[in-house]
Design an enzyme around this catalytic site. Sequence first.
Site, PDB file in Angstrom:
ATOM      1  N   HIS A  95       0.587  -1.683   0.174  1.00  0.00           N
ATOM      2  CA  HIS A  95      -0.510   0.052   0.262  1.00  0.00           C
ATOM      3  C   HIS A  95       1.171   1.292   0.048  1.00  0.00           C
ATOM      4  O   HIS A  95       1.035   2.198  -0.604  1.00  0.00           O
ATOM      5  CB  HIS A  95      -1.054  -0.150   1.311  1.00  0.00           C
ATOM      6  CG  HIS A  95      -1.699  -0.785   0.781  1.00  0.00           C
ATOM      7  ND1 HIS A  95      -3.028  -2.068   1.756  1.00  0.00           N
ATOM      8  CD2 HIS A  95      -2.513  -0.981   0.105  1.00  0.00           C
ATOM      9  CE1 HIS A  95      -3.757  -2.266   1.342  1.00  0.00           C
ATOM     10  NE2 HIS A  95      -3.845  -2.832   0.207  1.00  0.00           N
TER      11      HIS A  95
ATOM     12  N   GLU B 295      -5.938 -17.002 -23.997  1.00  0.00           N
ATOM     13  CA  GLU B 295      -4.415 -17.240 -23.607  1.00  0.00           C
ATOM     14  C   GLU B 295      -3.927 -18.869 -22.965  1.00  0.00           C
ATOM     15  O   GLU B 295      -3.332 -18.812 -23.104  1.00  0.00           O
ATOM     16  CB  GLU B 295      -4.946 -17.281 -21.888  1.00  0.00           C
ATOM     17  CG  GLU B 295      -5.603 -17.155 -20.839  1.00  0.00           C
ATOM     18  CD  GLU B 295      -5.267 -16.737 -19.797  1.00  0.00           C
ATOM     19  OE1 GLU B 295      -4.869 -15.449 -19.537  1.00  0.00           O
ATOM     20  OE2 GLU B 295      -6.764 -16.706 -18.896  1.00  0.00           O
TER      21      GLU B 295
ATOM     22  N   ASN C  21       0.600 -12.847 -21.740  1.00  0.00           N
ATOM     23  CA  ASN C  21       1.447 -13.568 -20.093  1.00  0.00           C
ATOM     24  C   ASN C  21       1.168 -15.034 -20.645  1.00  0.00           C
ATOM     25  O   ASN C  21       2.430 -15.551 -20.069  1.00  0.00           O
ATOM     26  CB  ASN C  21       0.932 -12.859 -19.440  1.00  0.00           C
ATOM     27  CG  ASN C  21       0.728 -11.232 -19.019  1.00  0.00           C
ATOM     28  OD1 ASN C  21       1.674 -11.184 -19.596  1.00  0.00           O
ATOM     29  ND2 ASN C  21       0.597 -10.815 -18.024  1.00  0.00           N
ATOM     30  N   ASP C  22      -0.042 -16.025 -20.099  1.00  0.00           N
ATOM     31  CA  ASP C  22      -0.224 -17.297 -20.328  1.00  0.00           C
ATOM     32  C   ASP C  22       0.046 -17.692 -21.841  1.00  0.00           C
ATOM     33  O   ASP C  22       0.366 -18.582 -21.782  1.00  0.00           O
ATOM     34  CB  ASP C  22      -1.532 -17.276 -19.891  1.00  0.00           C
ATOM     35  CG  ASP C  22      -1.237 -17.312 -18.198  1.00  0.00           C
ATOM     36  OD1 ASP C  22      -0.272 -18.554 -17.877  1.00  0.00           O
ATOM     37  OD2 ASP C  22      -2.396 -16.790 -17.686  1.00  0.00           O
TER      38      ASP C  22
ATOM     39  N   CYS D 232      -4.891  -7.427 -22.989  1.00  0.00           N
ATOM     40  CA  CYS D 232      -4.431  -6.958 -21.813  1.00  0.00           C
ATOM     41  C   CYS D 232      -3.487  -7.440 -21.165  1.00  0.00           C
ATOM     42  O   CYS D 232      -3.436  -7.551 -19.763  1.00  0.00           O
ATOM     43  CB  CYS D 232      -5.877  -7.371 -20.734  1.00  0.00           C
ATOM     44  SG  CYS D 232      -5.837  -9.361 -20.786  1.00  0.00           S
TER      45      CYS D 232
HETATM   46  C1  PEP Z   1      -2.209 -13.114 -18.975  1.00  0.00           C
HETATM   47  O1  PEP Z   1      -2.535 -14.105 -18.425  1.00  0.00           O
HETATM   48  O2  PEP Z   1      -1.842 -11.991 -20.521  1.00  0.00           O
HETATM   49  C2  PEP Z   1      -3.158 -12.299 -17.740  1.00  0.00           C
HETATM   50  C3  PEP Z   1      -3.135 -10.739 -18.197  1.00  0.00           C
HETATM   51  O3  PEP Z   1      -3.525 -12.561 -16.503  1.00  0.00           O
HETATM   52  P1  PEP Z   1      -2.665 -13.065 -15.376  1.00  0.00           P
HETATM   53  O4  PEP Z   1      -1.560 -12.645 -16.304  1.00  0.00           O
HETATM   54  O5  PEP Z   1      -3.460 -12.943 -14.148  1.00  0.00           O
HETATM   55  O6  PEP Z   1      -2.192 -14.419 -15.886  1.00  0.00           O
HETATM   56 MG    MG Z   2      -3.363 -15.392 -17.815  1.00  0.00          MG
END
Ligand code: PEP
Ligand code: MG
Length: 587
Positions: free
Chosen positions: A197, A439, A462-463, A510
Site C-alpha cells: 500500500h 490465453e 502473459n499466458d 490485456c
Molecule cells: C495474461 O495471462 O496475459 C493475463 C493478463 O492474466 P494473468 O497475468 O493474470 O495470468
Molecule cells: Mg492469464
Amino acid sequence: MSKPALQEIILKGINASPGICIGKAYLVDKEGVDVVEKYYIKKKKLQAEVKRFKAAVKRARDEFQSIIENRPEELERDYILETHIALLKDKMLYGRTVETIQTEAVNAEWALKKIVSGLIMTFEKMGDAYLKERASDVVHVSDCIMRNLVGATTENIAAIDKRVILVANDLSPAETSQINLARIMGFITNRGGKTSHTGIVAQALEIPAVVGLETATIEIKSDDLIIVDGNTGIVIIHPSEQTLVEYEERKINYEEYKAVITRESHLSAETTDGVRLEVMANIELPEEIVSVKNYGGDGIGLYRTEFQYMNRQDFPNEEELFGKYREVVELMTPKPVTIRTLDINGDKAVANQSDFNETNPALGLRAIRYCLRKPDVFKTQLRAILRAAAFGRVRILFPMIAAYFEICEAIKALDEAAESLEKDGLPYKREIDIGIMVEVPSAVVLADLLADKADFFSIGTNDLIQYALAIDRGNRNVAHLYQPLDPAVLRLIKRVADVSREKGLEVFMCGEMAASAQHMPLLLGLGMDELSMNPQSIPQAKRVIRALKRSDAQMFAREALKKKTARGVFEMIQDTYGDILSELEYR
Ligand code: PEP
Ligand code: MG
C-alpha cells in the site's frame, strides 16, 4: 587536505513509484516497541486492564482519524487508513486480545504481542507476496496500539522541516499519508513489495519511491547524499560527480517527459487517421483507481479478483465481494469495468487449499477449471458481479477458456446466478458483455466457435506466450525465449483478430505485451480495439497511438508477419518506427 571521496554504493530494490530525486537522506528512526514485558494481572484488576487496552485502541483510532482529516487531497480515495480503522476493531486482533487478557490474566501489551505474532505467522506461512503485505497492515495497526499502551512517542513525519528523502525500515500508510509534499522528495524502505500500500500511496502522491531494499537503513546515514530512481528501483549512496551529472540529466528528461504526458493523458488515443483505441487499466486493488484516473485510463480492462481470496483461510462471502466490486464500479462509472472471474492456482496459489498440491500447477486445476469444479465458490462470485453490475458498466471476463464446453458451462452458471438473485429479489443486471480470455492456444484454434458465445475476446499474452512457446513465465532460465514478437505469437494474435472481425466481436489485449510502446504499431495494425495495461503505462501508450496512422500500421503488420524470427520483427519495428518511438518513449 581535502576529504577522501566516499565510495559510491548502489542498492537495488523494487520500483514502487516512478520518478527520480536527488537529495539528503533523513533516517526515520522509529522507536519500535521491541521488548514487551509480561506480567500477571489480579482478577479484580482484569476489567481495568481491558479498559486500558480499549483506551489505547481508541487513541489509535483518533490518530488515524485525524490523519484522514488532514491528508492530502490526492489520497482521499485510497481507503487504506479506513481499512486500518476497521482492523482496529477486527475480531482476530481486537476481540482475541481482549479474550487473552481475560483468560490468561496477562497485561495488555503481552496479549497484543501474542495475538499479533500468531497472525503474522499465519500470513508469512502463506508465502505469497501480496499476503505478506497484508501482514504489514496488521503490524502497522498493532504498532500504533502498542505505542499508545506504553506511552512511546512517534516520529512526526509531518513536522520534518527540511527538503529530504525519507529512509525507513518500513513506512506505514498512516505515515506516508502525513508526507508534506513541499518537504519530502521521495522515500525508500527496507521492507515492502510491489503490491504494498505504501507504494500505491507514493504513486498517488507522485513522488519517487523504492521499496524492498533490505539494508537501506544500515547503509545510509542521515544527511548522506543519495539518488533515488523510482523508475528502475536503483538507489545510489554517495554518488560520484559523474553519476550526479548523469542523474541530474535523467531527472530533467523524466520531468519534461512527465509534464507532457500529464498534459496529454486525458486526450483520447486516436490515430492520425481518426481511429480510436481504448486504453484501459489492469488493477488488483480498488486503491489503484486513483492512479487509473491520474493516468487517464479509459476504464478497467482487467480487474484481477483473486487477491481477495488469498488473504485468508476461508472464502470471501458474497457481501464482501459485492462491496469491493461495487466500490470499483461506482468510482469508475460511467467508464467500463471488466471483472475477471477467479483465476487462482497456477502461479497464484490459494493458501487454504491443501488438496491442490499439483506438480504442474500451470497445467492444473486453475482459473475456470477450478471454478467449474467448485460451483459454490463460483456462484458466490458471479452473484456479486451481477449485483455490482447494477451500479455502472460492468463486463465479465472468463479466464483460461480452453474448450467450448467451458464457456457454455460458465454462461450457464451466470444464468443460474441471475435466476437465484431474481428469486431472492435482489437488484442485479444480467445484460452485461461477456468476454473470453484467449490465453490458451486451443482457444485460438477454436476462436470461430467460441466467438458465438461471447461479446469480446481479450488476449492474455502473459499466458498465451507461456503455453504457445512452452516457456514457464516464471522461470529465469528460459526468460530469454519468452518473446512476444515471436512469429508464432503474432500469428496467434492475428487469427484472433481476424475471427473477431468476421464474427463482429471486439478484440482486446490485456497481457503485458499491450503495455510496451514498441508493440503499438503492430497491435494497431493487427486490429486491436482496446489495450489494457498497468496504469503507469497508459499515458505513453496513448501518446504513441496518437502519432500512428492505422492504414500504415496495417501495411506494416502484414509485412512484419512475414518475418521468421522475433529479432527480424524487432529490427523491422526499429527500422520503420524507431525514430517516432525514440522521440515519444521514455527510457
Ligand atoms: C495474461 O495471462 O496475459 C493475463 C493478463 O492474466 P494473468 O497475468 O493474470 O495470468
Ligand atoms: Mg492469464
